[in-house]
Design an enzyme around this catalytic site. Structure first.
Site, PDB file in Angstrom:
ATOM      1  N   ASN A 103       0.872  -1.173   0.000  1.00 35.78           N
ATOM      2  CA  ASN A 103       0.000   0.000   0.000  1.00 35.78           C
ATOM      3  C   ASN A 103       0.911   1.226   0.000  1.00 35.78           C
ATOM      4  O   ASN A 103       1.541   1.537   1.001  1.00 35.78           O
ATOM      5  CB  ASN A 103      -0.882  -0.035   1.259  1.00 35.78           C
ATOM      6  CG  ASN A 103      -1.708   1.233   1.423  1.00 35.78           C
ATOM      7  OD1 ASN A 103      -1.765   2.069   0.522  1.00 35.78           O
ATOM      8  ND2 ASN A 103      -2.339   1.373   2.580  1.00 35.78           N
ATOM      9  N   LYS A 129       0.100   4.270  -0.211  1.00 39.22           N
ATOM     10  CA  LYS A 129      -0.532   5.442   0.424  1.00 39.22           C
ATOM     11  C   LYS A 129      -0.354   6.692  -0.457  1.00 39.22           C
ATOM     12  O   LYS A 129      -0.367   6.575  -1.681  1.00 39.22           O
ATOM     13  CB  LYS A 129       0.017   5.630   1.843  1.00 39.22           C
ATOM     14  CG  LYS A 129      -0.132   4.342   2.672  1.00 39.22           C
ATOM     15  CD  LYS A 129       0.106   4.526   4.150  1.00 39.22           C
ATOM     16  CE  LYS A 129      -0.047   3.179   4.862  1.00 39.22           C
ATOM     17  NZ  LYS A 129       0.066   3.280   6.318  1.00 39.22           N
ATOM     18  N   GLY A 181       2.805   2.278  10.908  1.00 35.79           N
ATOM     19  CA  GLY A 181       3.760   3.370  10.768  1.00 35.79           C
ATOM     20  C   GLY A 181       4.494   3.721  12.055  1.00 35.79           C
ATOM     21  O   GLY A 181       5.111   4.778  12.151  1.00 35.79           O
TER      22      GLY A 181
HETATM   23  P1  13P Z   1       3.275   0.462   7.723  1.00 36.90           P
HETATM   24  O1  13P Z   1       3.785  -0.836   7.118  1.00 36.90           O
HETATM   25  O2  13P Z   1       3.999   1.656   7.242  1.00 36.90           O
HETATM   26  O3  13P Z   1       3.158   0.347   9.202  1.00 36.90           O
HETATM   27  O4  13P Z   1       1.776   0.641   7.167  1.00 36.90           O
HETATM   28  C1  13P Z   1       0.897  -0.409   7.271  1.00 36.90           C
HETATM   29  C2  13P Z   1      -0.319  -0.097   6.519  1.00 36.90           C
HETATM   30  O5  13P Z   1      -1.088   0.772   6.900  1.00 36.90           O
HETATM   31  C3  13P Z   1      -0.567  -0.831   5.271  1.00 36.90           C
HETATM   32  O6  13P Z   1      -1.839  -0.619   4.793  1.00 36.90           O
END
Ligand code: 13P
Length: 250
Positions: free
Chosen positions: A10, A12, A174
């Site tokens: 993902n 984002k 995160g």
């Molecule tokens: P991180 O791997 O950056 O913690 O994010 C996880 C996430 O929200 C994947 O959709």
């Protein structure tokens, strides 16, 4: 029947078209030897077309980070299932914790998106997960049950491949704090138990449940060793081809 592992990235709100193309190219190059698992990339909407071009001919699956429910209409800012399919998307992340907690998406709205996706042939990756206060108050399982029942209301599927669930504890996203393999397995086992109440057992037992939240190359192996963990939804580490490649090759 063993469930086929799914490693999903993902991205984002990261990557320009150029950056997305370069990242996808590196991931395609690193994935040619993978035959027993699936890899999905969810770039931002603006890079879907470029990533679709870059992954053409590979086994990589294209996913969206959200999806509208209607096929078209007056829904400013939404992208419909047919539009996503037109770009080559076969999966869509729905109900990510950032959609729930930053943008106020409710289980009811998320359920509309899941229904729209399933009925129009896009596979939802329905994300659920508890916040830290909820875990500390011993409410994890009831939160997960509520999100599953709310998000999956009136959904019926005959094929387990029509749906994926992602367990993402909000406190692990995160933050660098991965859930321990025991915590994650406990949640995944409970999720499968809820799915068995919602769908035929033969279907529920085959639905893939991904873990997400600070997954890195060093933690993927032990997570994938757990009975009910069928893959990962990776955020930060999916933006680095080296890290994502090591995760894909768990
Ligand atoms: P991180 O791997 O950056 O913690 O994010 C996880 C996430 O929200 C994947 O959709």
């Amino acid at each position: 029947m063993p469930r086929i592992p799914l490693i999903a990235g993902n991205w984002k709100m990261h990557t320009t078209i150029g950056e997305a193309t370069a990242l996808a190219k590196a991931i395609v190059a690193a994935s040619t030897d993978l035959v027993d698992r699936q890899v999905m990339l969810a770039p931002p909407f603006t890079a879907l077309a470029a990533v679709a071009d870059t992954i053409r001919g590979s086994n990589i699956i294209l996913g969206a980070q959200n999806i509208g429910w209607a096929s078209q209409g007056a829904f400013t800012g939404e992208i419909s299932p047919p539009m996503l399919k037109d770009l080559g998307c076969t999966m869509a992340i729905i109900g990510h914790s950032e959609r729930r907690h930053i943008f106020g998406e409710t289980d009811e709205l998320i359920n509309r998106r899941v229904k729209g996706a399933v009925s129009q042939g896009v596979i939802p990756i329905l994300c659920i997960g508890e916040q830290l206060e909820e875990r500390e108050a011993d409410r994890t399982m009831s939160v997960l049950e509520g999100q599953l029942k709310g998000g999956l209301q009136e959904i019926s599927i005959a094929d387990p491949n029509q749906l994926v669930i992602a367990y993402e504890p909000v406190w692990a996203i995160g933050t660098g704090k991965t859930a321990s393999p025991i915590q994650a397995q406990e949640a995944h086992k409970f999720i499968r138990h809820v799915l068995v109440n919602l769908f035929e057992k033969s279907v529920a037992s085959q639905i893939r449940i991904l873990y997400g939240g600070s997954v890195i190359p060093d933690t993927i192996g032990i997570l994938m060793d757990q009975d009910d963990i069928d893959g990962a939804l990776v955020g930060g580490a999916a933006l680095q081809p080296g890290s994502f490649s090591r995760i894909m090759h768990f």
